[in-house]
Design an enzyme around this catalytic site. Structure first.
Site, PDB file in Angstrom:
ATOM      1  N   SER A   1       1.938  14.704   8.812  1.00  0.00           N
ATOM      2  CA  SER A   1       3.100  14.362   7.989  1.00  0.00           C
ATOM      3  C   SER A   1       4.193  15.402   8.217  1.00  0.00           C
ATOM      4  O   SER A   1       3.891  16.557   8.560  1.00  0.00           O
ATOM      5  CB  SER A   1       2.674  14.376   6.518  1.00  0.00           C
ATOM      6  OG  SER A   1       3.780  14.569   5.667  1.00  0.00           O
TER       7      SER A   1
ATOM      8  N   TYR B   1      -1.013  19.456  -0.589  1.00  0.00           N
ATOM      9  CA  TYR B   1      -0.925  18.379   0.417  1.00  0.00           C
ATOM     10  C   TYR B   1      -0.281  18.903   1.698  1.00  0.00           C
ATOM     11  O   TYR B   1      -0.764  18.672   2.803  1.00  0.00           O
ATOM     12  CB  TYR B   1      -0.108  17.221  -0.172  1.00  0.00           C
ATOM     13  CG  TYR B   1       0.167  16.091   0.787  1.00  0.00           C
ATOM     14  CD1 TYR B   1      -0.851  15.220   1.181  1.00  0.00           C
ATOM     15  CD2 TYR B   1       1.447  15.881   1.299  1.00  0.00           C
ATOM     16  CE1 TYR B   1      -0.593  14.180   2.064  1.00  0.00           C
ATOM     17  CE2 TYR B   1       1.711  14.838   2.183  1.00  0.00           C
ATOM     18  CZ  TYR B   1       0.686  13.994   2.554  1.00  0.00           C
ATOM     19  OH  TYR B   1       0.933  12.964   3.431  1.00  0.00           O
TER      20      TYR B   1
HETATM   21  N1  LIG Z   1       3.083   6.827   3.035  1.00  0.00           N
HETATM   22  C1  LIG Z   1       3.784   7.840   3.469  1.00  0.00           C
HETATM   23  O1  LIG Z   1       4.999   7.951   3.211  1.00  0.00           O
HETATM   24  C2  LIG Z   1       3.142   8.878   4.358  1.00  0.00           C
HETATM   25  C3  LIG Z   1       3.962   9.876   4.919  1.00  0.00           C
HETATM   26  C4  LIG Z   1       3.393  10.827   5.757  1.00  0.00           C
HETATM   27  C5  LIG Z   1       2.049  10.801   6.007  1.00  0.00           C
HETATM   28  N2  LIG Z   1       1.272   9.845   5.436  1.00  0.00           N
HETATM   29  C6  LIG Z   1      -0.169   9.894   5.700  1.00  0.00           C
HETATM   30  O2  LIG Z   1      -0.605   8.632   6.162  1.00  0.00           O
HETATM   31  C7  LIG Z   1      -1.955   8.408   5.773  1.00  0.00           C
HETATM   32  C8  LIG Z   1      -2.065   7.087   5.036  1.00  0.00           C
HETATM   33  O3  LIG Z   1      -1.208   7.100   3.925  1.00  0.00           O
HETATM   34  P1  LIG Z   1      -0.862   5.765   3.113  1.00  0.00           P
HETATM   35  O4  LIG Z   1       0.425   6.030   2.404  1.00  0.00           O
HETATM   36  O5  LIG Z   1      -0.992   4.587   3.992  1.00  0.00           O
HETATM   37  O6  LIG Z   1      -2.032   5.760   2.027  1.00  0.00           O
HETATM   38  P2  LIG Z   1      -2.450   4.625   0.957  1.00  0.00           P
HETATM   39  O7  LIG Z   1      -1.534   3.461   1.023  1.00  0.00           O
HETATM   40  O8  LIG Z   1      -2.599   5.333  -0.358  1.00  0.00           O
HETATM   41  O9  LIG Z   1      -3.878   4.175   1.491  1.00  0.00           O
HETATM   42  C9  LIG Z   1      -4.890   5.131   1.536  1.00  0.00           C
HETATM   43  C10 LIG Z   1      -6.141   4.514   2.079  1.00  0.00           C
HETATM   44  O10 LIG Z   1      -7.165   5.504   2.003  1.00  0.00           O
HETATM   45  C11 LIG Z   1      -8.219   5.031   1.171  1.00  0.00           C
HETATM   46  N3  LIG Z   1      -8.758   6.108   0.352  1.00  0.00           N
HETATM   47  C12 LIG Z   1      -8.115   6.798  -0.606  1.00  0.00           C
HETATM   48  N4  LIG Z   1      -8.940   7.695  -1.148  1.00  0.00           N
HETATM   49  C13 LIG Z   1     -10.130   7.560  -0.526  1.00  0.00           C
HETATM   50  C14 LIG Z   1     -11.385   8.200  -0.665  1.00  0.00           C
HETATM   51  N5  LIG Z   1     -11.569   9.163  -1.544  1.00  0.00           N
HETATM   52  N6  LIG Z   1     -12.405   7.826   0.158  1.00  0.00           N
HETATM   53  C15 LIG Z   1     -12.221   6.838   1.064  1.00  0.00           C
HETATM   54  N7  LIG Z   1     -11.059   6.171   1.227  1.00  0.00           N
HETATM   55  C16 LIG Z   1     -10.026   6.536   0.425  1.00  0.00           C
HETATM   56  C17 LIG Z   1      -7.580   3.984   0.294  1.00  0.00           C
HETATM   57  O11 LIG Z   1      -8.618   3.151  -0.189  1.00  0.00           O
HETATM   58  P3  LIG Z   1      -8.599   2.451  -1.650  1.00  0.00           P
HETATM   59  O12 LIG Z   1      -8.051   1.096  -1.360  1.00  0.00           O
HETATM   60  O13 LIG Z   1     -10.011   2.460  -2.071  1.00  0.00           O
HETATM   61  O14 LIG Z   1      -7.699   3.283  -2.523  1.00  0.00           O
HETATM   62  C18 LIG Z   1      -6.631   3.328   1.276  1.00  0.00           C
HETATM   63  O15 LIG Z   1      -7.301   2.452   2.127  1.00  0.00           O
HETATM   64  C19 LIG Z   1      -2.344   9.627   4.917  1.00  0.00           C
HETATM   65  O16 LIG Z   1      -3.004  10.571   5.722  1.00  0.00           O
HETATM   66  C20 LIG Z   1      -1.012  10.168   4.468  1.00  0.00           C
HETATM   67  O17 LIG Z   1      -1.080  11.545   4.177  1.00  0.00           O
HETATM   68  C21 LIG Z   1       1.788   8.891   4.610  1.00  0.00           C
END
Ligand SMILES: NC(=O)c1ccc[n+]([C@@H]2O[C@H](COP(=O)([O-])OP(=O)(O)OC[C@H]3O[C@@H](n4cnc5c(N)ncnc54)[C@H](OP(=O)(O)O)[C@@H]3O)[C@@H](O)[C@H]2O)c1
Length: 315
Positions: free
Chosen positions: A191, A203
């Site tokens: 990120s 984070y």
């Molecule tokens: N979104 C952004 O703006 C952004 C920016 C920079 C980096 N990122 C990075 O991109 C990645 C994905 O982010 P996202 O925004 O797509 O996340 P998200 O929409 O919150 O989805 C997270 C996923 O991880 C699963 N998860 C959460 N906690 C878990 C646990 N304890 N054990 C197993 N699975 C778990 C969730 O499953 P459930 O359905 O069970 O909750 C879901 O499938 C992350 O590494 C994040 O740091 C995101």
């Protein structure tokens, strides 16, 4: 007069700086022009990719994009029912693709994570093909927009486990499987916050781990001539379940981001930006002084915090 100025040492210094800057910019921009080498990890069209945190957001986007590019997909998550539902959705959208699921909470990892290799082997034995891609996507912030000591022990641990500790162990366990076929690939999702950002310090530090781990492992795999390529993908703001904000050019959906990320495979950089418009935004990190950037970031964090609190109040 102009020609005389041209010959001063300062002019040479200026020219050298200009040449260096153009070279760096070209090097950066070329990562968006080179074709993806993703297919080298699926020469037989039978191979598998495992995506962690696959039930939503960027993770599910990776599942869709990997299926659309001919991979079979193993979805990892913590909720078996949701995993099964997402697997059926993928099979409906990509009838030629096969799916498998692995259920394991990324928080509170212990040595039982080593058994994940057996579970993956079982899926491969049943359907054929090799595991050739691991997308370490699971992550998120248990308590964003707060001071460090605004986190409880459990919240701080959850953030470190989800973003860093789980990635370390699942990669350690699955690297031998990734070498069983012709060649494997690990993609670690980082990120922009790895830059070191206030009010999300845990984070932010966990993503710093992701970047250092990625660089160290990449160098190690090259030195040891392992059959695995290691890359990270730096990501800006994405509209997902975990970060539900309005979509625009600079805020893509998870699937758009995943597609861009897979297009960067083979670009020659260890941790490129996945998405062009995030890269453009990221230039500010090189151009502006850190103090100025932090002032802007603090304002942004406070407005996101207010937005989150108002959503919570509305229920
Ligand atoms: N979104 C952004 O703006 C952004 C920016 C920079 C980096 N990122 C990075 O991109 C990645 C994905 O982010 P996202 O925004 O797509 O996340 P998200 O929409 O919150 O989805 C997270 C996923 O991880 C699963 N998860 C959460 N906690 C878990 C646990 N304890 N054990 C197993 N699975 C778990 C969730 O499953 P459930 O359905 O069970 O909750 C879901 O499938 C992350 O590494 C994040 O740091 C995101």
């Amino acid at each position: 007069m102009a020609l005389e100025n041209w010959k001063t040492p300062l002019s040479y210094l200026g020219l050298a700086t200009l040449a260096y800057t153009s070279l760096q910019l070209n090097r950066q921009a070329s990562i968006f022009l080179l074709p993806s080498t993703l297919q080298r990890y699926n020469l037989t069209s039978k191979n598998w990719a495992l995506v962690t945190g696959a039930t939503d957001g960027i993770g599910f986007g990776f599942c869709q994009e990997l299926c659309s590019r001919g991979f079979n997909v193993i979805l990892h998550g913590r909720n078996a029912t949701k995993l099964e539902r997402r697997a059926r959705e993928l099979e409906a959208e990509f009838p030629r693709g096969k799916t498998g699921i692995v259920v394991l909470d990324s928080v509170g990892v212990d040595s039982s994570i080593d058994e994940i290799a057996t579970q993956v082997h079982e899926i491969l034995k049943q359907h054929g093909g090799y595991l050739s891609v691991l997308v370490n996507n699971v992550g998120g912030d248990a308590k964003p927009y707060t001071l460090l000591d605004g986190n409880t022990f459990a919240e701080a641990q959850e953030t470190m486990d989800k973003n860093a500790v789980f990635m370390l162990h699942i990669t350690r366990v699955l690297i031998p499987l990734l070498e069983e076929g012709e060649r494997g690939l690990v993609l670690n999702i980082s990120s922009v916050s790895a830059y070191g950002m206030p009010y999300i310090s845990v984070y932010s530090a966990s993503k710093g781990f992701v970047e250092t781990f990625t660089r160290a492992l990449e160098a190690e795999c090259v030195a040891a001539r392992r059959k695995v390529d290691i890359m990270g993908l730096r990501v800006g703001t994405v509209k997902t379940a975990g970060f539900d904000i309005a979509e625009n050019l600079f805020v893509p959906t998870g699937r758009v981001l995943a597609s861009a990320g897979l297009n960067r495979v083979g670009c020659g950089q260890v941790i490129p930006y996945a998405y062009f418009w995030h890269w453009l935004q990221g230039l500010s990190f090189y151009i502006f002084p850190r103090r100025l950037l932090m002032n802007v970031t603090v304002k942004k964090m406070m407005s996101l915090k207010a937005e989150q609190e108002s959503k919570e109040k509305q229920g």
